[in-house]
Design a protein around this motif. Sequence first.
Motif, short mmCIF file in Angstrom:
data_model
loop_
_atom_site.label_atom_id
_atom_site.label_comp_id
_atom_site.label_asym_id
_atom_site.label_seq_id
_atom_site.Cartn_x
_atom_site.Cartn_y
_atom_site.Cartn_z
N LEU A 1 -6.31 26.60 -9.25
CA LEU A 1 -6.55 28.02 -9.02
C LEU A 1 -6.28 28.83 -10.28
CD1 LEU A 1 -5.07 28.50 -5.44
CD2 LEU A 1 -7.48 28.60 -6.12
N ARG A 2 -5.25 28.45 -11.04
CA ARG A 2 -4.99 29.14 -12.31
C ARG A 2 -6.13 28.87 -13.31
NH1 ARG A 2 -0.20 26.46 -11.77
NH2 ARG A 2 1.27 27.60 -10.52
N GLU A 3 -6.55 27.63 -13.42
CA GLU A 3 -7.62 27.27 -14.36
C GLU A 3 -8.93 27.99 -14.02
OE1 GLU A 3 -8.19 23.06 -15.04
OE2 GLU A 3 -6.01 22.75 -14.99
N GLU A 4 -9.17 28.20 -12.73
CA GLU A 4 -10.39 28.89 -12.29
C GLU A 4 -10.23 30.41 -12.27
OE1 GLU A 4 -13.40 27.51 -11.49
OE2 GLU A 4 -12.60 25.58 -12.19
N ASP A 5 -9.09 30.91 -12.75
CA ASP A 5 -8.77 32.34 -12.76
C ASP A 5 -8.84 32.99 -11.39
OD1 ASP A 5 -8.23 32.55 -15.54
OD2 ASP A 5 -10.38 32.60 -15.95
N GLU A 6 -8.42 32.25 -10.39
CA GLU A 6 -8.40 32.75 -9.02
C GLU A 6 -7.05 33.41 -8.70
OE1 GLU A 6 -10.90 32.94 -6.93
OE2 GLU A 6 -12.32 31.81 -8.12
N ILE A 7 -6.03 33.04 -9.44
CA ILE A 7 -4.71 33.66 -9.25
C ILE A 7 -4.12 33.98 -10.62
CG2 ILE A 7 -4.15 32.71 -7.02
CD1 ILE A 7 -2.48 30.55 -8.45
#
Length: 84
Positions: free
Chosen positions: A78-84
């Motif tokens: 989620l961090r890598e995908e800029d979701e959080i």
Amino acid sequence: MSTEAELREEFITAFEDAEYPVTGQMDLVPALPKGPRTKFEAGGVSFSVMELASKLGSHADFPYEDVESLVDDIMDALREEDEI
């Protein structure tokens, strides 16, 4: 509590009763409180299980031996995908 901490807690609660090791996403569905209709919400973000699966599919490293390693990978993705 931060959004990340809330999501982590929700993921652990949802996936802790799965039968480990889990070898694929479908192994997790029976553990979910609302099955495929389960949603995870914290802060200003919300993910259905289906959305989560599509966003994280390429980041998953099955099999997972325990809930902690599974949730660690979910949070990293989620961090890598800029979701959080």
